[in-house]
Design a protein around this motif. Structure first.
Motif, PDB file in Angstrom:
ATOM      1  N   ALA A  29       0.835  -1.203   0.000  1.00 42.75           N
ATOM      2  CA  ALA A  29       0.000   0.000   0.000  1.00 42.75           C
ATOM      3  C   ALA A  29       0.870   1.253   0.000  1.00 42.75           C
ATOM      4  O   ALA A  29       0.530   2.266  -0.641  1.00 42.75           O
ATOM      5  N   TYR A  30       1.983   1.190   0.714  1.00 43.64           N
ATOM      6  CA  TYR A  30       2.922   2.313   0.789  1.00 43.64           C
ATOM      7  C   TYR A  30       3.504   2.623  -0.591  1.00 43.64           C
ATOM      8  O   TYR A  30       3.505   3.779  -1.038  1.00 43.64           O
ATOM      9  N   ILE A  31       3.954   1.584  -1.288  1.00 40.11           N
ATOM     10  CA  ILE A  31       4.539   1.769  -2.619  1.00 40.11           C
ATOM     11  C   ILE A  31       3.472   2.242  -3.615  1.00 40.11           C
ATOM     12  O   ILE A  31       3.727   3.112  -4.449  1.00 40.11           O
ATOM     13  N   LYS A  32       2.264   1.675  -3.510  1.00 40.16           N
ATOM     14  CA  LYS A  32       1.183   2.087  -4.413  1.00 40.16           C
ATOM     15  C   LYS A  32       0.842   3.565  -4.217  1.00 40.16           C
ATOM     16  O   LYS A  32       0.621   4.288  -5.199  1.00 40.16           O
ATOM     17  N   LYS A  33       0.810   4.011  -2.976  1.00 40.26           N
ATOM     18  CA  LYS A  33       0.484   5.413  -2.714  1.00 40.26           C
ATOM     19  C   LYS A  33       1.558   6.339  -3.282  1.00 40.26           C
ATOM     20  O   LYS A  33       1.239   7.394  -3.834  1.00 40.26           O
ATOM     21  N   ILE A  34       2.809   5.942  -3.160  1.00 46.22           N
ATOM     22  CA  ILE A  34       3.897   6.731  -3.748  1.00 46.22           C
ATOM     23  C   ILE A  34       3.752   6.757  -5.269  1.00 46.22           C
ATOM     24  O   ILE A  34       3.896   7.805  -5.911  1.00 46.22           O
ATOM     25  N   SER A  35       3.428   5.601  -5.849  1.00 47.49           N
ATOM     26  CA  SER A  35       3.214   5.520  -7.299  1.00 47.49           C
ATOM     27  C   SER A  35       2.076   6.443  -7.734  1.00 47.49           C
ATOM     28  O   SER A  35       2.170   7.129  -8.754  1.00 47.49           O
ATOM     29  N   ASP A  36       1.007   6.482  -6.936  1.00 43.06           N
ATOM     30  CA  ASP A  36      -0.146   7.345  -7.256  1.00 43.06           C
ATOM     31  C   ASP A  36       0.233   8.822  -7.231  1.00 43.06           C
ATOM     32  O   ASP A  36      -0.296   9.616  -8.019  1.00 43.06           O
ATOM     33  N   LYS A  69       1.029  13.681 -10.554  1.00 40.55           N
ATOM     34  CA  LYS A  69       1.883  14.766 -11.039  1.00 40.55           C
ATOM     35  C   LYS A  69       2.332  14.545 -12.479  1.00 40.55           C
ATOM     36  O   LYS A  69       3.219  15.239 -12.976  1.00 40.55           O
ATOM     37  N   ASN A  70       1.692  13.540 -13.126  1.00 39.04           N
ATOM     38  CA  ASN A  70       1.954  13.236 -14.547  1.00 39.04           C
ATOM     39  C   ASN A  70       3.427  12.941 -14.824  1.00 39.04           C
ATOM     40  O   ASN A  70       3.992  13.373 -15.835  1.00 39.04           O
ATOM     41  N   LYS A  71       4.049  12.212 -13.902  1.00 37.10           N
ATOM     42  CA  LYS A  71       5.447  11.825 -14.081  1.00 37.10           C
ATOM     43  C   LYS A  71       5.569  10.311 -13.982  1.00 37.10           C
ATOM     44  O   LYS A  71       5.132   9.706 -12.999  1.00 37.10           O
ATOM     45  N   GLU A  72       6.140   9.712 -15.011  1.00 38.94           N
ATOM     46  CA  GLU A  72       6.331   8.267 -14.994  1.00 38.94           C
ATOM     47  C   GLU A  72       7.615   7.913 -14.258  1.00 38.94           C
ATOM     48  O   GLU A  72       8.603   8.641 -14.319  1.00 38.94           O
TER      49      GLU A  72
END
Length: 344
Positions: free
Chosen positions: A154-161, A166-169
């Motif tokens: 969940a932590y990694i997913k939230k960072i990914s979100d 911010k429209n950055k891959e």
């Protein structure tokens, strides 16, 4: 009482309650949760007249009640948001205790058009929501969201979100590396993401960018920890380690920092045996002179064989920390104890 992940699932389903208390250490995570309620109920307009914000450290019960009783404007719902509601703390002054008492009596009679949201921040990681008598009493009337550290996925997913918003891959490998290196605090995480996005504008994020931009706030702590290992003062080293964990609660971050420190010492030890000088290490490690001088002095406290052995211990501990079901703090303590067994 529910945790943050359960709360997110409920919001995604559109299951929104009429009152909430958020509590925890990470204020930015709490605000994200509150904003998700606001977005779902009255929209994202910052100037929305149906959003009333109240400073919980300066308010009184009448102000909160009047805000709740006022009808919404051209909307079915309004949100009353009491931030830093310190009157919810177990130990409060008389005025705060009075606000809590009135809130406790009032919340069961909230108008159907009002969503009341309050939050307060823990003083430190030893504080627990389930030990707070006020919170436990209100839990029967209000949805309490305990914003503890998120599970790894969940932590990694939230960072990914956050990157997506911010429209950055960012690549999966770089995302994982960033998640392990940054402190587990979403205020810090968002600022570090902004720095990365600005620095890498027009191109993809690389591991080298993460290393360059994310400052290692625990360098002095790690240096002290290594000093105590060198002096074989393991009990004191454990105390230092607990202090570091108290600041960041990031076992992977600590072990990676510790491993890098010993790797630098090993490189310096080899270099010294080859006749290298301070300026050589400054160029090799890309570090300022005073840092290299400190590392050279610290390298004298270990033999080459010791450093090699301790690096192997760090690598094994890192593997163990990535396994589920293990007590991560105990693994770190075992690492410190096992350094005593490394032969010179």
């Amino acid at each position: 009482m529910i945790n943050y992940e359960v709360f997110e699932r409920e919001i995604e389903k559109g299951n929104i309650k009429d009152s909430y208390i958020f509590c925890g250490l990470d204020e930015e995570l709490i605000k994200d949760g509150i904003n998700s309620i606001i977005k779902k109920t009255i929209g994202e307009d910052k100037d929305n007249l149906n959003l009333i914000k109240i400073d919980g450290m300066k308010t009184n019960f009448d102000e909160i009640m009047n805000a709740c009783e006022t009808f919404p404007l051209m909307s079915e719902k309004k949100v009353v948001f009491v931030y830093r509601a310190n009157f919810l703390r177990d130990k409060s002054d008389e005025a705060s205790n009075n606000i809590y008492k009135y809130i406790n009596d009032y919340v069961s009679n909230l108008p159907p058009y009002t969503i009341l949201i309050m939050y307060y921040l823990f003083n430190d990681k030893r504080e627990r929501a389930n030990k707070n008598k006020k919170i436990n009493s209100l839990d029967k009337l209000i949805t309490v969201v305990n914003c503890d550290k998120l599970r790894r996925d969940a932590y990694i997913k939230k960072i990914s979100d956050i990157f997506k918003d911010k429209n950055k891959e960012i690549g999966k490998i770089e995302l994982m590396y960033f998640s392990e290196r940054v402190q587990n605090n979403f205020d810090i995480i968002k600022r570090e993401i902004d720095k990365l996005i600005s620095y890498t504008e027009g191109r993809e994020i690389k591991k080298e960018d993460i290393n360059l931009l994310i400052s290692n706030t625990g360098e002095e702590d790690v240096f002290d920890l290594v000093e105590l290992i060198a002096q074989r003062k393991i009990e004191l080293a454990m105390d230092i380690m607990k202090d570091i964990l108290h600041k960041s609660d990031q076992h992977m971050l600590i072990i990676s920092n510790l491993e890098r420190q010993f790797e630098k010492l090993y490189e310096i030890k080899i270099g010294l045996n080859e006749g290298k000088k301070i300026h050589d290490f400054m160029s090799q490690l890309k570090l300022p002179q005073f840092v290299c001088e400190k590392l050279v002095m610290q390298s004298h406290r270990f033999t080459e064989k010791q450093l090699s052995g301790i690096i192997k211990l760090c690598v094994n501990t890192e593997k163990n920390l990535k396994s589920s079901g293990l007590d991560k703090t105990m693994e770190m303590e075992l690492l410190l104890i096992n350094t005593l067994t490394v032969k010179k």
